[in-house]
Design a protein around this motif. Structure first.
Motif, mmCIF file in Angstrom:
data_model
loop_
_atom_site.group_PDB
_atom_site.id
_atom_site.type_symbol
_atom_site.label_atom_id
_atom_site.label_comp_id
_atom_site.label_asym_id
_atom_site.label_seq_id
_atom_site.Cartn_x
_atom_site.Cartn_y
_atom_site.Cartn_z
ATOM 1 N N LEU A 1 0.814 -1.222 0.000
ATOM 2 C CA LEU A 1 0.000 0.000 0.000
ATOM 3 C C LEU A 1 0.844 1.268 0.000
ATOM 4 C CD1 LEU A 1 -2.843 -0.992 2.493
ATOM 5 C CD2 LEU A 1 -2.898 -0.974 0.001
ATOM 6 N N LEU A 2 1.979 1.257 0.709
ATOM 7 C CA LEU A 2 2.791 2.475 0.778
ATOM 8 C C LEU A 2 3.349 2.871 -0.581
ATOM 9 C CD1 LEU A 2 3.769 4.623 2.714
ATOM 10 C CD2 LEU A 2 5.799 3.243 3.169
ATOM 11 N N PRO A 3 3.996 1.964 -1.332
ATOM 12 C CA PRO A 3 4.439 2.358 -2.678
ATOM 13 C C PRO A 3 3.283 2.759 -3.587
ATOM 14 C CG PRO A 3 5.570 0.366 -2.001
ATOM 15 C CD PRO A 3 4.487 0.609 -0.999
ATOM 16 N N LEU A 4 2.163 2.054 -3.477
ATOM 17 C CA LEU A 4 1.012 2.423 -4.298
ATOM 18 C C LEU A 4 0.497 3.805 -3.923
ATOM 19 C CD1 LEU A 4 -1.053 -0.884 -4.543
ATOM 20 C CD2 LEU A 4 0.266 0.236 -6.338
ATOM 21 N N GLY A 5 0.489 4.096 -2.595
ATOM 22 C CA GLY A 5 0.048 5.415 -2.159
ATOM 23 C C GLY A 5 0.971 6.520 -2.655
ATOM 24 N N LEU A 6 2.300 6.276 -2.554
ATOM 25 C CA LEU A 6 3.244 7.283 -3.038
ATOM 26 C C LEU A 6 3.126 7.467 -4.550
ATOM 27 C CD1 LEU A 6 6.412 6.351 -0.938
ATOM 28 C CD2 LEU A 6 4.899 8.333 -0.638
ATOM 29 N N TYR A 7 2.987 6.363 -5.256
ATOM 30 C CA TYR A 7 2.826 6.467 -6.704
ATOM 31 C C TYR A 7 1.546 7.234 -7.056
ATOM 32 C CZ TYR A 7 1.868 5.053 -11.509
ATOM 33 O OH TYR A 7 1.558 5.063 -12.845
ATOM 34 N N SER A 8 0.455 6.911 -6.354
ATOM 35 C CA SER A 8 -0.807 7.606 -6.620
ATOM 36 C C SER A 8 -0.693 9.084 -6.299
ATOM 37 C CB SER A 8 -1.933 6.967 -5.800
ATOM 38 O OG SER A 8 -2.098 5.610 -6.152
ATOM 39 N N TYR A 9 0.018 9.394 -5.193
ATOM 40 C CA TYR A 9 0.170 10.798 -4.810
ATOM 41 C C TYR A 9 0.948 11.571 -5.876
ATOM 42 C CZ TYR A 9 2.062 14.861 -2.408
ATOM 43 O OH TYR A 9 2.446 16.125 -2.070
ATOM 44 N N HIS A 10 2.095 11.025 -6.298
ATOM 45 C CA HIS A 10 2.894 11.719 -7.307
ATOM 46 C C HIS A 10 2.151 11.804 -8.641
ATOM 47 C CE1 HIS A 10 6.552 12.315 -5.015
ATOM 48 N NE2 HIS A 10 6.505 11.059 -4.596
ATOM 49 N N ARG A 11 1.417 10.760 -8.979
ATOM 50 C CA ARG A 11 0.652 10.794 -10.224
ATOM 51 C C ARG A 11 -0.462 11.842 -10.143
ATOM 52 N NH1 ARG A 11 -0.157 7.212 -14.515
ATOM 53 N NH2 ARG A 11 -1.296 8.406 -16.110
ATOM 54 N N ALA A 12 -1.172 11.863 -9.004
ATOM 55 C CA ALA A 12 -2.244 12.854 -8.837
ATOM 56 C C ALA A 12 -1.676 14.268 -8.780
ATOM 57 C CB ALA A 12 -3.040 12.545 -7.566
ATOM 58 N N LEU A 13 -0.494 14.428 -8.137
ATOM 59 C CA LEU A 13 0.129 15.746 -8.070
ATOM 60 C C LEU A 13 0.509 16.234 -9.461
ATOM 61 C CD1 LEU A 13 1.198 17.995 -6.232
ATOM 62 C CD2 LEU A 13 3.358 16.744 -6.078
ATOM 63 N N LYS A 14 1.058 15.349 -10.265
ATOM 64 C CA LYS A 14 1.416 15.717 -11.632
ATOM 65 C C LYS A 14 0.175 16.105 -12.432
ATOM 66 C CE LYS A 14 3.543 13.865 -15.825
ATOM 67 N NZ LYS A 14 4.156 12.667 -16.450
ATOM 68 N N GLU A 15 -0.875 15.300 -12.309
ATOM 69 C CA GLU A 15 -2.104 15.590 -13.031
ATOM 70 C C GLU A 15 -2.713 16.911 -12.564
ATOM 71 O OE1 GLU A 15 -3.401 14.005 -15.525
ATOM 72 O OE2 GLU A 15 -1.961 12.350 -15.587
ATOM 73 N N THR A 16 -2.622 17.171 -11.269
ATOM 74 C CA THR A 16 -3.185 18.420 -10.729
ATOM 75 C C THR A 16 -2.423 19.629 -11.264
ATOM 76 O OG1 THR A 16 -3.877 17.256 -8.725
ATOM 77 C CG2 THR A 16 -3.737 19.656 -8.612
ATOM 78 N N ARG A 17 -1.095 19.530 -11.283
ATOM 79 C CA ARG A 17 -0.305 20.647 -11.814
ATOM 80 C C ARG A 17 -0.609 20.881 -13.292
ATOM 81 N NH1 ARG A 17 5.515 19.116 -9.014
ATOM 82 N NH2 ARG A 17 5.016 19.928 -6.910
ATOM 83 N N GLU A 18 -0.713 19.794 -14.045
ATOM 84 C CA GLU A 18 -1.044 19.967 -15.459
ATOM 85 C C GLU A 18 -2.439 20.556 -15.636
ATOM 86 O OE1 GLU A 18 -0.550 16.138 -17.163
ATOM 87 O OE2 GLU A 18 1.652 16.211 -17.185
#
Length: 461
Positions: A21-38
């Protein structure tokens, strides 16, 4: 400190969940952060192009008449915004600028009014630090309408959105993992409840109980364990029963010859005449010899019952075994005055079995016959191969055994008569040795009409 199985399962499951769950959470966070910035950058670009279209279609004169000066759109502050509107609209954290073809500002929000334009503006995204804040700015150069439009958003506004996104993604895991650990502990404890019931069943089991352990609704994984455990308990009970029976046998069978030997020794010690002492010592010596033979038979029976020969199964030459047994018994046969005959029909008679057990079988058959015939009697050993079995026969011309009593002679310590020096163990040893070879035993009348014929048939398969 050793962890219990329950603790190991709980921590291993929690570790696996964290590792997944931790790697998935970090991956989801960075992916969502990238999408949010875009998404936010796209919103800036869209706002700039929308403003460009509005200026083009509305034909704002202020952008074409420098003498009218620049228009500044007032911006409400954040505190005033919250007091007035009772909500947050981020109005103070976004703004825009419009410049003419001479790079003179014609339209701007108050929060970006003092942000200078580069001498040669280029369309694209830029980052600025202005009046204590970082800004993300999109510049649109419209060469057709001779305007430059810049739309900006403060970085702290983006950080607020990022923090909210982090809370949305991270808070469930921070709160959920401890709750998940509690639930995992409960699930493991409930899942291992059959093991606890098995422990209770073993703790409540009384010695000598041969009932198999059964648990209602036992898991499939636990059933082979219970089967193996029941088999092991059965073997253990068999071993304990053999030990108890052997102890009882020894106590029963050695009491009389020991007492007799002690009496003869006491007589020898108190005898006044050397001849009387010699007679008593000779009797004691005979008693000790009988005692040694009795101990040897008890040990042979114990080894057979314990299956000590099970690891030595292989091809055995029955004729060679018989010859060794006859050589071993030769002194006793000579002293007894028995006429012994050995008839073999082949030079070699191979069987699959246990050499020690077959030797004990032949030895006790011959001894049993020898002890029940009178002096000058006859004992014959015959070995032959039939169509489906290897047959051992021992025939004597003794008193024989009445048919109605033949079934009971295989019991331990059974004596057909009070005479002789038999111990009631010979045929019991023969029966156990035959069982190890899946052989059948028959007690028949001798061909001459007087005596006994013991027939042992070992299947060739």
């Amino acid at each position: 400190m050793r962890l219990s199985l329950r603790g190991r399962l709980r921590w291993m499951i929690i570790a696996v969940l964290i590792a997944v769950l931790l790697p998935l959470g970090l991956y989801s966070y960075h992916r969502a952060l990238k999408e949010t910035r875009e998404l936010l950058d796209g919103r800036l670009a869209q706002s700039a192009r929308t403003l460009d279209v509005l200026i083009q279609n509305a034909g704002l004169d202020a952008l074409r008449k420098p003498e009218l000066g620049s228009l500044v759109v007032p911006i409400i502050g954040r505190k005033a915004e919250e007091q007035l509107l009772h909500t947050r609209t981020y109005e103070a954290e976004v703004g825009y600028q419009v410049f003419d073809m001479h790079n003179h500002m014609r339209l701007s929000t108050a929060n970006l009014a003092q942000l200078p334009l580069q001498p040669t503006p280029v369309s694209g995204f830029e980052s600025f630090f202005f009046e204590g804040y970082g800004w993300r700015v999109f510049t649109l150069v419209d060469d057709v309408n001779n305007v430059v439009i810049r739309v900006g958003e403060r970085d702290d506004s983006r950080r607020d959105i990022t923090h909210a996104l982090w809370l949305d993604l991270g808070l469930p895991q921070l709160v959920g993992l401890p709750l998940l650990a509690v639930l995992v502990g409960w699930a493991v404890r409930r899942g291992l409840r059959p093991l606890e019931r098995l422990r209770q069943a073993l703790a409540a089991r009384s010695p000598g109980n041969r009932q198999p352990i059964q648990l209602e609704n036992a898991p499939q994984e636990l059933q082979p364990v219970m089967d193996a455990l029941n088999a092991q308990l059965e073997r253990l009970e068999d071993a304990l029963e053999r030990e108890r029976r052997f102890s009882a046998d020894v106590a029963h069978e050695l009491r009389t010859p020991l007492a007799s030997t002690m009496i003869h020794l006491d007589s020898a010690m108190t005898a006044s005449l050397p001849a009387d002492a010699k007679i008593a010592l000779t009797s004691a010596q005979s008693g000790l010899a009988r005692l040694a033979r009795r101990i040897e038979q008890l040990l042979a029976l114990a080894r057979l019952e314990a299956g000590a020969a099970a690891g030595q199964r292989g091809e055995v030459d029955l004729i060679a075994v018989a010859m060794n047994v006859i050589d071993e018994l030769a002194p006793l046969l000579g002293e007894s005055g028995v006429d012994f005959a050995f008839a073999e029909h082949d030079d070699s008679l191979k069987v699959q079995g246990y050499e020690a057990a077959l030797a004990a079988l032949l030895r006790n058959l011959i001894e049993n016959a020898m002890h029940h015939v009178p002096t000058g009697g006859q004992v014959q050993l015959s070995l032959r191969r039939s169509q489906d079995a290897t047959v051992i026969e021992v025939i004597d011309n003794g008193p024989g055994i009445p048919p109605e009593r033949r079934a009971s002679v295989f019991a331990r310590f059974h004596r057909e008569s009070s005479g002789g020096d038999g111990y009631g163990l010979g045929l019991s040893i023969v029966q156990r040795a035959a069982q190890l070879h899946n052989a059948t035993i028959e007690l028949l009348d001798a061909p001459s009409g007087r005596g006994l014929r013991v027939r042992v048939a070992i299947p060739r398969s």
